[in-house]
Motif scaffolding. Structure first.
Motif, PDB file in Angstrom:
ATOM      1  N   ALA A 124       0.829  -1.204   0.000  1.00  0.00           N
ATOM      2  CA  ALA A 124       0.000   0.000   0.000  1.00  0.00           C
ATOM      3  C   ALA A 124       0.865   1.256   0.000  1.00  0.00           C
ATOM      4  CB  ALA A 124      -0.940  -0.002   1.211  1.00  0.00           C
ATOM      5  N   ARG A 125       1.983   1.230   0.712  1.00  0.00           N
ATOM      6  CA  ARG A 125       2.901   2.372   0.698  1.00  0.00           C
ATOM      7  C   ARG A 125       3.523   2.566  -0.686  1.00  0.00           C
ATOM      8  NH1 ARG A 125       4.104   0.222   6.111  1.00  0.00           N
ATOM      9  NH2 ARG A 125       3.359   1.760   7.641  1.00  0.00           N
ATOM     10  N   GLY A 173       1.773   2.186  -3.320  1.00  0.00           N
ATOM     11  CA  GLY A 173       0.666   2.560  -4.192  1.00  0.00           C
ATOM     12  C   GLY A 173      -0.034   1.380  -4.832  1.00  0.00           C
ATOM     13  N   LYS A 222      -2.559  -2.116  -4.588  1.00  0.00           N
ATOM     14  CA  LYS A 222      -3.647  -2.720  -3.835  1.00  0.00           C
ATOM     15  C   LYS A 222      -3.244  -4.133  -3.413  1.00  0.00           C
ATOM     16  CE  LYS A 222      -7.427  -0.181  -6.060  1.00  0.00           C
ATOM     17  NZ  LYS A 222      -8.693  -0.298  -6.833  1.00  0.00           N
ATOM     18  N   ARG A 258      -3.876   5.252   5.067  1.00  0.00           N
ATOM     19  CA  ARG A 258      -4.041   5.767   3.704  1.00  0.00           C
ATOM     20  C   ARG A 258      -3.033   5.095   2.793  1.00  0.00           C
ATOM     21  NH1 ARG A 258       0.038   9.421   2.573  1.00  0.00           N
ATOM     22  NH2 ARG A 258       1.162  10.293   4.358  1.00  0.00           N
ATOM     23  N   MET A 259      -3.199   5.267   1.504  1.00  0.00           N
ATOM     24  CA  MET A 259      -2.254   4.740   0.525  1.00  0.00           C
ATOM     25  C   MET A 259      -1.056   5.681   0.415  1.00  0.00           C
ATOM     26  SD  MET A 259      -3.628   1.894  -0.759  1.00  0.00           S
ATOM     27  CE  MET A 259      -2.944   1.610  -2.395  1.00  0.00           C
ATOM     28  N   GLY A 260       0.080   5.134   0.015  1.00  0.00           N
ATOM     29  CA  GLY A 260       1.237   5.946  -0.298  1.00  0.00           C
ATOM     30  C   GLY A 260       2.244   6.075   0.827  1.00  0.00           C
ATOM     31  N   VAL A 286      -7.138   1.188   4.604  1.00  0.00           N
ATOM     32  CA  VAL A 286      -7.340   1.144   3.152  1.00  0.00           C
ATOM     33  C   VAL A 286      -6.888  -0.175   2.517  1.00  0.00           C
ATOM     34  CG1 VAL A 286      -7.109   3.652   2.964  1.00  0.00           C
ATOM     35  CG2 VAL A 286      -5.070   2.198   2.688  1.00  0.00           C
ATOM     36  N   CYS A 287      -6.379  -1.103   3.308  1.00  0.00           N
ATOM     37  CA  CYS A 287      -5.817  -2.325   2.715  1.00  0.00           C
ATOM     38  C   CYS A 287      -6.857  -3.397   2.399  1.00  0.00           C
ATOM     39  CB  CYS A 287      -4.741  -2.900   3.629  1.00  0.00           C
ATOM     40  SG  CYS A 287      -3.225  -1.908   3.680  1.00  0.00           S
TER      41      CYS A 287
END
Length: 290
Positions: A203-204, A206, A208, A230-232, A244-245
Motif C-alpha cells: 500500500a505504501r 501505491g 492494492k 491511507r495509501m502511499g 485502506v488495505c
C-alpha cells in the motif's frame, strides 16, 4: 522391440527421474491449534522492537496471538540483554526461547527479515537455526542468493519467503517491492520458494494488496499483515478493517488460494503501547467467517 517392451521402457522413466531428483524433506506444518479464524495468526516480534524477545512473546500472547515470527538482533530478555536472537546465537538462546514459547502457548513459525549470504556455509547457519527452532519458513530479501536458498530449502524442508519493503523511487535496483518481480523470480523453482506478502508496504508503494496477492497466487508463503490509514508513503498502521488495505478481501483471497502459512501482525505504530491495537487486529481475524 515388442509393444509390451516399449511400454515397460516408458514406465521406467518416472522411476529413473525420481531416483535422480534431490530428496525434499517434508515441510513443517502449522497445527490447527495454532490457528484463529482459520489462520495461523500472531506477531512479527519487530512489532515490539522496543522490548526484548521474551517481552515480545508475552505481549503476543497477551494480545491473543498463537504464533510469532522472530527477527535477528532482538535482545533475549530483560535480564539477558547481552544475548540476542539470531542464527549466530548460542544454544542457550534457542533453549530459552523454546521454554518461553511453551510457557505462553505460542509457536515460532518464521525468522526474518534476515540477510542470507550467497554462500552455502553462511546460508546453512540460517537454516540450522530455523530447524533448531522448528520453523516453517525464513523471511529474506536476499534474491542474489536464490540458488543457494532453493537448494537448502529443499534439503531442510524449510520455505523461503521473499519480503517486500516499499518502492524506492531513487533506487531502481530495488525490485522486491513489485509482486510481478517476485513472481518472475520464483517461476519454475521449488514450491518452497515464494513471497512474504507485506500488505502495508504494498500500500505504501501505491499497490492494492489484493491485486498483489492474485499476481503471486500459489506462492504466498507468509504475510506481514498490515492495514494502513491511507495509501502511499508516510502511511501508518491502524487496526484491521479500519484502513485502506481491504483486509476482508485479503483474507478472502488467501483462503481462496488455500493459504497454509502464517499471518504476522507487524504493527509499526504507537510502539510503546500497541498491544491493544494488535489485539483488535487478532479479534478481527477471529471474527472472520467466510
Amino acid at each position: 522391440m515388442s509393444c509390451n517392451a516399449t511400454r515397460y521402457r516408458w514406465l521406467l522413466v518416472p522411476a529413473v527421474v525420481l531416483a535422480m531428483a534431490p530428496a525434499v524433506t517434508a515441510q513443517v506444518a502449522i497445527p490447527e491449534e495454532s490457528k484463529i479464524g482459520g489462520f495461523a495468526i500472531g506477531c512479527q516480534a519487530y512489532t515490539f522492537n522496543r522490548f526484548t524477545a521474551f517481552e515480545a512473546i508475552e505481549k503476543t500472547a497477551q494480545a491473543g496471538g498463537k504464533v510469532i515470527e522472530f527477527y535477528p538482533g532482538q535482545a533475549l530478555s530483560p535480564d539477558r540483554r547481552d544475548l540476542t536472537v539470531g542464527h549466530d546465537a548460542p544454544a542457550e538462546v534457542i533453549d530459552a526461547l523454546k521454554s518461553k514459547l511453551d510457557e505462553h502457548g505460542l509457536r515460532a513459525v518464521n525468522y526474518g527479515v534476515v540477510g542470507v549470504p550467497n554462500d552455502e556455509a553462511g546460508a546453512r547457519k540460517v537454516f540450522e537455526f530455523a530447524r533448531a527452532m522448528g520453523l516453517r519458513a525464513i523471511t529474506t530479501e536476499s534474491v542474489d542468493a536464490i540458488d543457494v536458498l532453493e537448494r537448502l530449502a529443499e534439503e531442510y524442508g524449510i520455505a523461503v519467503a521473499f519480503h517486500n519493503h516499499p518502492r524506492r523511487p531513487d533506487d531502481p535496483s530495488y525490485k522486491v517491492w513489485d509482486p510481478n518481480y517476485i513472481a518472475s523470480l520464483v517461476e519454475g523453482r521449488s514450491p518452497l520458494l515464494g513471497a512474504c506478502a507485506d500488505t502495508g508496504h504494498w500500500a505504501r508503494s501505491g499497490l492494492k494488496p489484493v491485486d498483489c496477492l492474485k499476481i503471486l497466487k500459489g506462492r504466498i508463503i507468509s504475510s506481514h499483515l498490515k492495514d494502513l490509514n491511507r495509501m502511499g508513503p508516510g502511511a501508518h498502521d491502524v487496526p484491521f478493517g479500519t484502513g485502506v488495505c481491504d483486509i476482508p478481501a485479503v483474507l478472502d483471497e488467501l483462503k481462496a488460494q488455500g493459504f497454509a502459512g502464517n499471518l504476522s501482525i507487524e504493527y509499526e505504530h504507537d510502539w510503546e503501547n500497541n498491544v491493544p491495537a494488535v489485539a483488535q487486529c487478532i479479534g478481527f481475524v477471529r471474527g472472520y467467517t467466510k
